[in-house]
Design an enzyme around this catalytic site. Structure first.
Site, PDB file in Angstrom:
ATOM      1  N   GLY A  11    -102.673 -65.559 -48.721  1.00 41.59           N
ATOM      2  CA  GLY A  11    -101.509 -64.759 -48.382  1.00 41.59           C
ATOM      3  C   GLY A  11    -100.811 -64.182 -49.600  1.00 41.59           C
ATOM      4  O   GLY A  11    -101.267 -64.322 -50.735  1.00 41.59           O
ATOM      5  N   TYR A  12     -99.686 -63.534 -49.338  1.00 43.90           N
ATOM      6  CA  TYR A  12     -98.957 -62.865 -50.423  1.00 43.90           C
ATOM      7  C   TYR A  12     -98.404 -63.860 -51.444  1.00 43.90           C
ATOM      8  O   TYR A  12     -98.475 -63.626 -52.658  1.00 43.90           O
ATOM      9  CB  TYR A  12     -97.822 -62.026 -49.853  1.00 43.90           C
ATOM     10  CG  TYR A  12     -98.278 -60.889 -48.976  1.00 43.90           C
ATOM     11  CD1 TYR A  12     -99.424 -60.148 -49.281  1.00 43.90           C
ATOM     12  CD2 TYR A  12     -97.571 -60.537 -47.836  1.00 43.90           C
ATOM     13  CE1 TYR A  12     -99.840 -59.101 -48.473  1.00 43.90           C
ATOM     14  CE2 TYR A  12     -97.977 -59.482 -47.024  1.00 43.90           C
ATOM     15  CZ  TYR A  12     -99.115 -58.772 -47.348  1.00 43.90           C
ATOM     16  OH  TYR A  12     -99.518 -57.740 -46.548  1.00 43.90           O
ATOM     17  N   CYS A 147     -86.435 -67.008 -49.711  1.00 40.86           N
ATOM     18  CA  CYS A 147     -86.104 -65.919 -50.639  1.00 40.86           C
ATOM     19  C   CYS A 147     -84.669 -65.431 -50.464  1.00 40.86           C
ATOM     20  O   CYS A 147     -83.937 -65.255 -51.448  1.00 40.86           O
ATOM     21  CB  CYS A 147     -87.096 -64.768 -50.470  1.00 40.86           C
ATOM     22  SG  CYS A 147     -87.249 -64.117 -48.791  1.00 40.86           S
ATOM     23  N   ASN A 308     -88.781 -60.987 -53.498  1.00 40.96           N
ATOM     24  CA  ASN A 308     -88.952 -62.113 -52.587  1.00 40.96           C
ATOM     25  C   ASN A 308     -90.204 -62.941 -52.867  1.00 40.96           C
ATOM     26  O   ASN A 308     -90.246 -64.142 -52.563  1.00 40.96           O
ATOM     27  CB  ASN A 308     -88.995 -61.638 -51.135  1.00 40.96           C
ATOM     28  CG  ASN A 308     -90.038 -60.566 -50.887  1.00 40.96           C
ATOM     29  OD1 ASN A 308     -89.937 -59.458 -51.414  1.00 40.96           O
ATOM     30  ND2 ASN A 308     -91.045 -60.864 -50.092  1.00 40.96           N
TER      31      ASN A 308
END
Length: 341
Positions: A11-12, A147, A308
């Site tokens: 994932g990110y 975040c 974030n």
């Protein structure tokens, strides 16, 4: 050199951890797991890392014993598997929401389910260096905050500590599409997300509990998805206590962050970037905080901005790792962001 494993690296947030740790002079990533992509190269999902690593994804069960392990996703649906993995590392950083709240009732209210291991709640050190640096020096289990919670907390904390504001606070969090993760589904398709200002959490966003716990304030929060990929801006509306001056507010911010390597106070009277906004922070581990104040009405606006995926996630984790290992806090985190973008 320490050995590191990333659990859930496709994932990110996993990609950001890889980007930061592959450039870290004291860390070696030895394993990255993904059940779905086991056997494939990690740079297939993270093309910015082409030429930087030959790693391929492995099944979580194939992850070896390491010095440090990072979890990027929830383990609540596989409690036994998560517990077994934790035993393979001396120090664990959890970037999911699993351990962010200390109260099982708060967890149930905000996440709509019972926590399967409530005995773990409250046992992790929060991965927010500006508030928990001393605890992080000896921590073995670290929970990295959300975040928007990080941005809002860093914006509000100096005011709360100095006793300059009333306890009731309303936070408006704005976040880019990457905040929903790499598998967010139909609502994050370009056709659905582009051009929107989507109020996806009009009341009681789950990060409000984190902000309240960190600051001691009575926080209510909304969250809006904006037409950006990265970035968070948290706008907190507060009321100053009688007698509060702008000079006292500015002094509180300067005192709180004078020695912080990754927090910059921005509250200017003129210019294009008079108050914090995330655009110039993208890719960096910086958080900018600032304020606007009306002495006649007592209205006080506190603003925080960050990337974030970095200061709101992977960067905070790496900064916390640096503290835990006794390294300079900015090791591997010196990228400043770009301007113009």
């Amino acid at each position: 050199m320490i050995s590191i494993a990333i659990i859930g690296g496709a994932g990110y947030i996993g990609g950001e951890l890889l980007r930061l740790l592959l450039g870290h002079p004291e860390a070696e990533v030895v394993a990255v797991s993904s059940t779905r992509l086991a056997g494939r190269r990690v740079d297939g999902d993270h093309p910015n890392l082409r030429g930087r690593t030959p790693l391929t994804y492995v099944e979580p069960g194939a992850v070896p014993e390491v010095d440090v392990m990072f979890f990027t996703g929830s383990g609540l649906d596989d409690v036994d598997g998560r517990a077994e993995l934790r035993q393979r590392a001396k120090i664990v950083f959890d970037l999911s929401s699993d351990l962010r709240l200390g109260d099982p009732e708060l967890f149930r209210f905000h996440y709509g389910r019972e926590h399967p291991t409530p005995e773990l709640l409250g046992t992790a050190t929060p991965g927010l260096p500006e508030l928990h640096r001393e605890q992080l020096r000896v921590a073995e289990l670290v929970s990295v905050p959300g975040c928007m919670a990080t941005a809002a907390t860093l914006a509000l904390m100096p005011l709360a500590r100095a006793g300059l504001i009333e306890p009731a606070v309303t936070v408006d969090g704005r976040v880019g599409s990457s905040g929903s993760g790499a598998s967010a589904g139909e609502m994050n398709l370009h056709a659905e997300r582009s051009g929107v200002l989507r109020l996806f959490a009009p009341l009681n966003h789950r990060h409000q509990a984190e902000i309240s716990a960190f600051t001691g304030l009575e926080v209510k929060m909304t969250a809006t998805g904006v037409d950006a990929v990265r970035g968070v801006q948290a706008v907190a509306r507060t009321t100053a206590k009688p007698g509060t001056t702008e000079a006292a507010i500015r002094a509180a911010y300067r005192k709180a962050y004078a020695d912080e390597p990754f927090v910059r106070v921005v509250a200017q009277k003129r210019g294009n970037y008079r108050l914090p906004e995330p655009k110039i922070l993208l890719g960096s581990n910086y958080c900018e905080v600032g304020f606007a104040f009306d002495p006649d009405s007592g209205q006080l606006l506190a603003v925080g901005a960050l990337d974030n995926l970095v200061k709101g996630g992977a960067g905070n984790a790496v900064q916390s790792l640096n503290i835990r290992m006794g390294w300079a806090e900015d090791t591997g985190l010196t990228f400043t962001g770009l301007h113009p973008m």
